[in-house]
Design a protein around this motif. Structure first.
Motif, PDB file in Angstrom:
ATOM      1  N   SER A 348       0.795  -1.255  -0.133  1.00 46.83           N
ATOM      2  CA  SER A 348      -0.006   0.086   0.093  1.00 46.83           C
ATOM      3  C   SER A 348       0.874   1.309   0.028  1.00 46.83           C
ATOM      4  CB  SER A 348      -0.952   0.001   1.096  1.00 46.83           C
ATOM      5  OG  SER A 348      -1.796  -1.001   1.268  1.00 46.83           O
ATOM      6  N   LEU A 349       2.095   1.140   0.520  1.00 44.04           N
ATOM      7  CA  LEU A 349       2.817   2.404   0.823  1.00 44.04           C
ATOM      8  C   LEU A 349       3.385   2.589  -0.613  1.00 44.04           C
ATOM      9  CD1 LEU A 349       4.340   1.743   4.187  1.00 44.04           C
ATOM     10  CD2 LEU A 349       2.777   3.872   3.640  1.00 44.04           C
ATOM     11  N   TYR A 350       3.857   1.389  -1.252  1.00 46.41           N
ATOM     12  CA  TYR A 350       4.310   1.824  -2.467  1.00 46.41           C
ATOM     13  C   TYR A 350       3.685   2.206  -3.528  1.00 46.41           C
ATOM     14  CZ  TYR A 350       6.105  -0.177  -7.111  1.00 46.41           C
ATOM     15  OH  TYR A 350       6.498  -0.125  -8.467  1.00 46.41           O
ATOM     16  N   ILE A 351       2.344   1.786  -3.753  1.00 46.52           N
ATOM     17  CA  ILE A 351       1.340   2.379  -4.510  1.00 46.52           C
ATOM     18  C   ILE A 351       1.097   3.751  -4.098  1.00 46.52           C
ATOM     19  CG2 ILE A 351      -1.157   2.533  -5.022  1.00 46.52           C
ATOM     20  CD1 ILE A 351       0.592   0.150  -6.103  1.00 46.52           C
ATOM     21  N   LEU A 352       1.042   4.205  -2.837  1.00 51.38           N
ATOM     22  CA  LEU A 352       0.684   5.600  -2.462  1.00 51.38           C
ATOM     23  C   LEU A 352       1.907   6.474  -2.813  1.00 51.38           C
ATOM     24  CD1 LEU A 352      -1.071   7.655  -0.765  1.00 51.38           C
ATOM     25  CD2 LEU A 352       0.218   6.810   1.450  1.00 51.38           C
ATOM     26  N   GLN A 353       3.051   5.743  -2.618  1.00 45.20           N
ATOM     27  CA  GLN A 353       4.327   6.674  -2.829  1.00 45.20           C
ATOM     28  C   GLN A 353       4.422   7.026  -4.454  1.00 45.20           C
ATOM     29  OE1 GLN A 353       8.105   4.881  -2.098  1.00 45.20           O
ATOM     30  NE2 GLN A 353       8.939   6.648  -1.245  1.00 45.20           N
ATOM     31  N   ARG A 354       3.911   6.019  -5.107  1.00 40.34           N
ATOM     32  CA  ARG A 354       3.981   6.007  -6.545  1.00 40.34           C
ATOM     33  C   ARG A 354       3.038   7.136  -7.186  1.00 40.34           C
ATOM     34  NH1 ARG A 354       6.525   3.075 -10.199  1.00 40.34           N
ATOM     35  NH2 ARG A 354       4.738   3.113 -11.796  1.00 40.34           N
ATOM     36  N   LYS A 355       1.858   7.258  -6.552  1.00 42.82           N
ATOM     37  CA  LYS A 355       1.029   8.189  -6.803  1.00 42.82           C
ATOM     38  C   LYS A 355       1.046   9.460  -6.419  1.00 42.82           C
ATOM     39  CE  LYS A 355      -1.748   4.701  -8.667  1.00 42.82           C
ATOM     40  NZ  LYS A 355      -1.944   4.558 -10.054  1.00 42.82           N
ATOM     41  N   MET A 356       1.818   9.741  -5.401  1.00 40.96           N
ATOM     42  CA  MET A 356       2.323  11.220  -4.844  1.00 40.96           C
ATOM     43  C   MET A 356       3.096  12.058  -5.792  1.00 40.96           C
ATOM     44  SD  MET A 356       2.338  10.498  -0.737  1.00 40.96           S
ATOM     45  CE  MET A 356       2.479  12.064  -0.434  1.00 40.96           C
ATOM     46  N   ASP A 591      -2.873  -4.581  -6.294  1.00 36.90           N
ATOM     47  CA  ASP A 591      -2.376  -3.068  -6.580  1.00 36.90           C
ATOM     48  C   ASP A 591      -0.944  -3.014  -7.127  1.00 36.90           C
ATOM     49  OD1 ASP A 591      -4.923  -2.444  -5.683  1.00 36.90           O
ATOM     50  OD2 ASP A 591      -4.365  -1.801  -3.813  1.00 36.90           O
ATOM     51  N   MET A 592       0.072  -3.568  -6.484  1.00 38.98           N
ATOM     52  CA  MET A 592       1.407  -3.474  -7.308  1.00 38.98           C
ATOM     53  C   MET A 592       1.506  -4.076  -8.489  1.00 38.98           C
ATOM     54  SD  MET A 592       3.899  -4.428  -3.766  1.00 38.98           S
ATOM     55  CE  MET A 592       3.120  -5.899  -3.201  1.00 38.98           C
ATOM     56  N   LEU A 593       1.033  -5.109  -8.639  1.00 41.10           N
ATOM     57  CA  LEU A 593       1.129  -5.824 -10.194  1.00 41.10           C
ATOM     58  C   LEU A 593       0.206  -5.024 -11.180  1.00 41.10           C
ATOM     59  CD1 LEU A 593       0.299  -9.570  -8.813  1.00 41.10           C
ATOM     60  CD2 LEU A 593       2.222  -8.764  -9.828  1.00 41.10           C
ATOM     61  N   GLU A 594      -0.789  -4.630 -10.822  1.00 41.94           N
ATOM     62  CA  GLU A 594      -1.508  -3.725 -11.782  1.00 41.94           C
ATOM     63  C   GLU A 594      -0.838  -2.552 -11.925  1.00 41.94           C
ATOM     64  OE1 GLU A 594      -6.247  -5.304 -11.152  1.00 41.94           O
ATOM     65  OE2 GLU A 594      -5.655  -3.346 -10.187  1.00 41.94           O
ATOM     66  N   ASP A 595      -0.311  -1.798 -10.988  1.00 32.64           N
ATOM     67  CA  ASP A 595       0.447  -0.627 -11.167  1.00 32.64           C
ATOM     68  C   ASP A 595       1.602  -0.547 -12.164  1.00 32.64           C
ATOM     69  OD1 ASP A 595       0.859   2.259 -10.117  1.00 32.64           O
ATOM     70  OD2 ASP A 595       2.968   1.416  -9.915  1.00 32.64           O
ATOM     71  N   PHE A 678       7.892  -8.694   1.654  1.00 34.87           N
ATOM     72  CA  PHE A 678       8.829  -8.670   0.477  1.00 34.87           C
ATOM     73  C   PHE A 678       8.695  -7.039   0.226  1.00 34.87           C
ATOM     74  CE2 PHE A 678       5.422 -11.335  -1.263  1.00 34.87           C
ATOM     75  CZ  PHE A 678       4.372 -10.127  -1.736  1.00 34.87           C
ATOM     76  N   MET A 679       9.652  -6.365  -0.241  1.00 34.78           N
ATOM     77  CA  MET A 679       9.774  -5.073  -0.456  1.00 34.78           C
ATOM     78  C   MET A 679       9.078  -5.165  -2.179  1.00 34.78           C
ATOM     79  SD  MET A 679      10.542  -3.292   1.750  1.00 34.78           S
ATOM     80  CE  MET A 679      10.841  -1.701   0.841  1.00 34.78           C
ATOM     81  N   PRO A 680       8.278  -4.043  -2.411  1.00 36.30           N
ATOM     82  CA  PRO A 680       7.590  -4.118  -3.784  1.00 36.30           C
ATOM     83  C   PRO A 680       8.605  -4.300  -5.063  1.00 36.30           C
ATOM     84  CG  PRO A 680       6.656  -2.675  -2.509  1.00 36.30           C
ATOM     85  CD  PRO A 680       7.770  -2.950  -1.713  1.00 36.30           C
ATOM     86  N   ASN A 681       9.710  -3.589  -5.000  1.00 40.69           N
ATOM     87  CA  ASN A 681      10.800  -3.838  -6.069  1.00 40.69           C
ATOM     88  C   ASN A 681      11.422  -5.204  -6.290  1.00 40.69           C
ATOM     89  OD1 ASN A 681      10.291  -1.101  -6.853  1.00 40.69           O
ATOM     90  ND2 ASN A 681      12.043  -0.324  -5.858  1.00 40.69           N
TER      91      ASN A 681
END
Length: 693
Positions: A348-356, A591-595, A678-681
């Protein structure tokens, strides 16, 4: 009534008459006036009549009494000779039987006394024959001898005798024959032999055996007891009392519980300890016995004790192992649930960070949350390391090389005031190891050493090859024989007490102030060592530093050298089947995969994952399976969809590597695995790598 001895009387009376006639002739010669033969005869008759009473009183009656007494003595001796319970033998000077009583004949197997006459008196002796022959020779010389020997009778039965051999003399003191009086002591001898055997057993047994009188004064120690207590074999023990040989706590048990219970119930058994002269406590299982007289009073006390030091050590190791295993299972379970939460948070934080936007003032808080989540993830991984549920990548590695690479970073961990002294073996130190895990182990050991030397000191890091043999296994109660790489960490720090040493591998146990440490460092070391099929020992004394010895099995495989290549993160357009029972993790992962451009099909359990795959088998490029799911677990789902499409690519994901994904099956099937959290990356890179193969 004894008859009158007429023959003796008439013989004596005739002698008297003859003497009187001789006296009359002598008188006639002196007195010629007595010429008549009749006068002479009359004189003899008169003289005989007058002298007969005196002859009776002075000669005949005493002689008669002597004769009666002699016959009575002979009759009494014969009665004693035949009725005695002992074997009585009359033996010649040259050692031949002259006579044997009835008892002797019966015991020796002779039908009648005549069968023994003329036989050699020591011919049937089979034990102590020389002593029996010597006794006969001594008696023949006029000495009385005492001897014990064993003979075999006519019925082939062994008999032990206790004999007195004496000379027989005539009226002139000359030795005419020998008297041997022998008592059958076979039963007594058997009892003595049994007692001797018991004494020998008590003397030679490895168990502690002792006796004491009722007031507690020790009266006997066997060899094992003297050896255990450090008392010399011939040392006087008359001043030793029961409490003197026990530590205080054990003495209270013996005096307050053991002896009173033994007196009341005859025996008592419990665990106590002895204290030897070196001050060492020896734990024992002890039995105390009260030996009583017929009136119930205590005659003496005895005790039998067995050294259970090794058993206590093994019990302690087993309890410690079971406790560590139980805590490990608890830690693994907590880590599994926590990993799912962290995975969802990080996603969730990964998606939030990418959207900001880059300039968004709230972006700093997102970064801080990501960093904190990363720290939490590291803590969870520490728990998994301890519980040995963190998957390891074991390959043949050079232990010395791992240490050398770690040494480049070690100064930042231990500080400048601690001098590291590496002494690495020049021998081949190839071990099956996970390099990252081993570096983690080295870091935790170094941190522990640093904390033990607040004012600086020396840290010696040594490696060498050792062989674990039966002696090591017997001493420590664990291990498999073979060649091992030994890694030693030796510091000059404050050391630790025995109580602390017993608990250092427990998770969350720490001697630091609150907030200064998690207490997981050495627990993680313990877990990593066990994952590498190794063993760890610790030696420490207060004020004398601490040494950790770690044994890792040597590998016969060639050392693997890894080259790390950084690649840019790629995105994709493929379709992914995501099977995950935790809704938060499933949503964050989707969310991570779709992003990243992927199309995602969700499944909340194993059976639904199989159903969904069947419906979309031609469109799905990769399947992500949670290991633990309801209805069907990840392994079962894998086996089903592989039957449908053998070429399908699959990645397993889990909070810990459960038994259903064991190492052998994973290697055989060539499975891919990613560890939560796991970290998103990291997650997206793993996904892309598998798809591009």
């Amino acid at each position: 009534m004894t008859p009158f001895p007429f023959k003796i009387f008439f013989k004596l009376f005739g002698i008297i008459i003859a003497l009187n006639i001789a006296a009359a002739l002598f008188v006639h010669l002196l007195l010629p006036s007595l010429n008549s033969l009749k006068e002479i005869v009359a004189y003899v008759v008169i003289l005989t009549i007058f002298t007969a009473p005196f002859m009776w009183l002075l000669i005949i009656k005493p002689l008669y009494k002597i004769t009666l007494d002699a016959k009575k003595m002979e009759r009494d001796f014969r009665q004693f000779f035949d009725s005695s319970g002992d074997c009585i033998c009359h033996i010649s000077i040259d050692g031949k039987f002259l006579k044997m009583n009835k008892t002797g004949c019966a015991i020796n197997g002779f039908n009648n006394p005549e069968d023994a006459i003329g036989r050699n008196s020591t011919a049937s002796v089979v034990e102590n024959k020389e002593e029996a022959d010597e006794a006969i020779r001594q008696a023949a010389k006029g000495e009385t001898a005492y001897v014990q020997y064993k003979s075999i009778n006519k019925n082939n039965r062994g008999i032990w005798w206790d004999s007195t051999v004496s000379p027989i003399r005539d009226e002139n003191g000359n030795i005419t024959s020998i008297l041997r009086v022998s008592r059958d002591i076979t039963k007594q001898r058997r009892i003595e032999e049994k007692l001797m055997h018991m004494v020998e057993i008590i003397k030679s047994t490895a168990d502690f055996v002792a006796t004491a009188n009722p007031d507690g004064q020790v009266t006997y120690y066997n060899k094992a007891a003297r050896r255990m207590l450090g008392i010399g074999e011939n040392e006087d023990i008359s001043n030793i009392r029961i409490p003197d040989t026990h530590p205080e706590w054990a003495s209270r048990i013996v005096l307050d519980e053991g002896i009173p219970s033994a007196i009341q119930n005859n025996t008592w058994t419990g665990e106590t300890a002895f204290l030897n002269r070196d001050g060492k406590e020896i734990h024992v299982s002890q039995t105390i016995i009260a030996h009583k007289a017929q009136d119930g009073s205590v005659k003496f006390l005895s005790t039998i004790a067995r050294d259970i030091t090794e058993r206590k050590k093994l019990e302690s190791q087993l309890l410690h192992s079971q406790k560590m295993e139980a805590v490990g299972r608890l830690a693994g379970g907590i880590a599994h649930d926590f990993n799912n939460i962290l995975t969802a948070m990080l996603g969730s934080l990964y998606i939030l960070q990418r959207k900001m936007n880059e300039n968004d003032p709230l972006r700093v808080y997102v970064k801080r949350a990501v960093a904190l989540s990363d720290n939490a993830s590291a803590l969870v991984n520490d728990l998994l390391d301890f519980s040995r549920k963190q998957p390891v990548n074991l390959k043949s590695r050079d232990l010395n090389m791992i240490i050398k690479e770690w040494l480049d970073l070690s100064e930042r961990i231990v500080g400048e005031d601690i001098i590291i002294e590496p002494n690495l073996s020049k021998e081949d130190m190839a071990v099956m190891a996970d390099a990252n895990q081993m570096e983690h182990l080295l870091m935790n050991l170094a941190t522990n050493a640093r904390d033990a030397m607040p004012n600086g000191g020396h840290l010696k890091i040594n490696t060498k090859l050792v062989e674990l043999d039966k002696g090591f296994i017997s001493a420590y109660g664990y291990g498999n024989s073979g060649i091992y790489a030994l890694l030693s960490f030796e510091d000059t720090g404050i050391g630790m007490s025995q109580d602390i040493k017993q608990r250092i591998f427990e998770p969350f146990f720490t001697t630091k102030e609150t907030g200064k440490g998690t207490g997981l460092g050495l627990a993680i070391v313990y877990g990593i060592v066990k994952q590498h099929n190794g063993y760890i020992n610790v030696y420490s004394e207060v004020g004398r530093g601490t040494t950790f010895n770690i044994y890792i099995p040597l590998s016969r495989l060639k050392v693997v050298e890894e080259i790390k290549i950084e690649t840019a993160l790629k995105v994709g357009i493929e379709t992914i089947l995501l099977a995950e029972d935790d809704a938060a993790v499933r949503r964050a992962s989707k969310d991570m995969l779709e992003d990243a451009g992927y199309k995602v099909i969700e499944s909340q359990d194993g059976e639904y994952a199989i159903k969904t795959f069947k419906e979309n088998k031609d469109n799905i490029h990769l399947v992500i399976l949670d290991v633990i799911m309801p209805k069907k677990n990840g392994k079962e789902v894998y086996e089903e969809i592989k039957k449908i499409r053998p070429d399908i690519k699959i990645i397993f994901a889990s909070g810990y590597a459960a038994d259903i994904i064991n190492k052998e099956w994973k290697e055989k099937e060539g499975l891919e695995f990613i560890q939560k959290p796991f970290m998103p990356n990291e997650f997206l890179k793993k996904l892309r790598d598998v798809l591009d193969r």
